[in-house]
Design an enzyme around this catalytic site. Sequence first.
Site, PDB file in Angstrom:
ATOM      1  N   LYS A 113     -38.622  -1.280 -63.107  1.00 13.71           N
ATOM      2  CA  LYS A 113     -38.318   0.155 -63.170  1.00 13.71           C
ATOM      3  C   LYS A 113     -38.256   0.672 -61.743  1.00 13.71           C
ATOM      4  CE  LYS A 113     -37.942   3.145 -66.622  1.00 13.71           C
ATOM      5  NZ  LYS A 113     -37.594   2.717 -67.983  1.00 13.71           N
TER       6      LYS A 113
HETATM    7  N1  GLU Z   1     -34.286   3.413 -68.924  1.00 12.16           N
HETATM    8  C1  GLU Z   1     -34.021   2.851 -70.203  1.00 12.16           C
HETATM    9  C2  GLU Z   1     -35.285   2.312 -70.832  1.00 12.16           C
HETATM   10  O1  GLU Z   1     -36.357   2.761 -70.516  1.00 12.16           O
HETATM   11  C3  GLU Z   1     -32.873   1.857 -70.182  1.00 12.16           C
HETATM   12  C4  GLU Z   1     -33.114   0.637 -69.372  1.00 12.16           C
HETATM   13  C5  GLU Z   1     -31.884  -0.240 -69.229  1.00 12.16           C
HETATM   14  O2  GLU Z   1     -30.902  -0.007 -69.869  1.00 12.16           O
HETATM   15  O3  GLU Z   1     -31.990  -1.179 -68.419  1.00 12.16           O
HETATM   16  O4  GLU Z   1     -35.268   1.478 -71.692  1.00 12.16           O
END
Ligand code: GLU
Length: 424
Positions: A113
């Site tokens: 993240k």
């Molecule tokens: N931010 C989104 C999540 O928390 C999508 C992550 C992604 O598509 O890599 O799942």
Amino acid sequence: MSKAVVSTLYDSDVFRMACRQFDQAADAINLPEEIRDRTKYPRRCIAVSLPVRRDNGSVTVFEGYRVQHNISTGPSKGGIRFHEGVTLGEVAALAMWMSWKCSLVGLPYGGAKGGVIVNPRELSPTELEHLSRRYMQELIGFVGPQLDIAAPDVGTNEQIMAWMMDTYSNHVGYISPGVVTGKPISVGGSQGRREATGAGVAYLVGKYLEDLRIPVSQATVAIQGFGNVGSETALALSAMGARIIAISDYTGGIHNPAGIDVKKALAYIQYAGVLKDFDGGGAVTNEELLLLECTVLVPAALERVITKDNAPRLRCRVIAEGANGPTTNEADRIIEARGDIELIPDILCNSGGVIVSYFEWLQNLQSFYWSRDEVLAKLNGILDRAKESVEYQKRKFKFGRRLAALTLGIGRVAETKQKRGLFP
Ligand code: GLU
């Protein structure tokens, strides 16, 4: 076996919450001590300073992070958050949840993240572009289609993904769309990615209501958060026949027991920027919204909103976690003890987003693009299998649904790490 020597780098309520979830799951499946700490703690983190030239000529330095929690099961995968409340501990917790989520639904990814401490609403489009490009520039060397793949999260969108992809591509000297997912279709995005998270939430809600023998047409829904996830969930559930009785954003919420016209609310936001003063119902606060009587409550904003204080007073039949980490450990215990609420845990409930991100990445790597119907059919197939595996685990071990999902996700990451062995 000696315990990890843990620094205070990530220490925060939300990181402790994610660690507590891990510990409970590890205990529940008797995860060998030898593998625990290296499955639990983030593999690495990168902190960057991001100087941005402002429109008035001055320079502001923003702080950003990327936490790569797990890279043992594939390139790490996860969104980038632009929010003034971002902390390293929060990003680490969110990265950890990405690891379990990708593993639970069977994607060949690790978890990561990113985050930048910024209120994107306070930046002009040019400043936002400079910040987005600078963030990607600072991470070159640590990201790439086979290394770490970014995506949108709270406060970021398709345009930001396009700038990041362009920055990376300019650096390597050729177009490299697979470094980022959630891009606009015109720069290699996938059909269905924009609505994927909300569509997935709605699909699973439909399946769980079916199990409860509640017709969707009789269901009422309250949704906290009206960003990408909340609004797409609202659109999909109202298309399925449910009545959306409350929605909210950071300025507050709207409650209308007769049902809110979701498309009208979206049109209003297009013009007003926020939900405040939308005339589709009466005003409620974000806290009041959580306590409304409804069939389905969808927390689709930030972490830790369902707490020990409001959990005893919730009046819903189903909680569908569109957000990551909306329920604290104490609230989990209360909800489980109550026994009258079905909780669809985040790592299952909102996995539609990363599943279609995976499809986008596959299409980018193959330069071969799929139709929207193909994307959605494949998405639903993966969600069906993931739901089935969670329900099987839940029944077999008499776990709560969150524990069932976590033990599956964590167990698979731990197994891969164990099989690969410790390097060197
Ligand atoms: N931010 C989104 C999540 O928390 C999508 C992550 C992604 O598509 O890599 O799942």
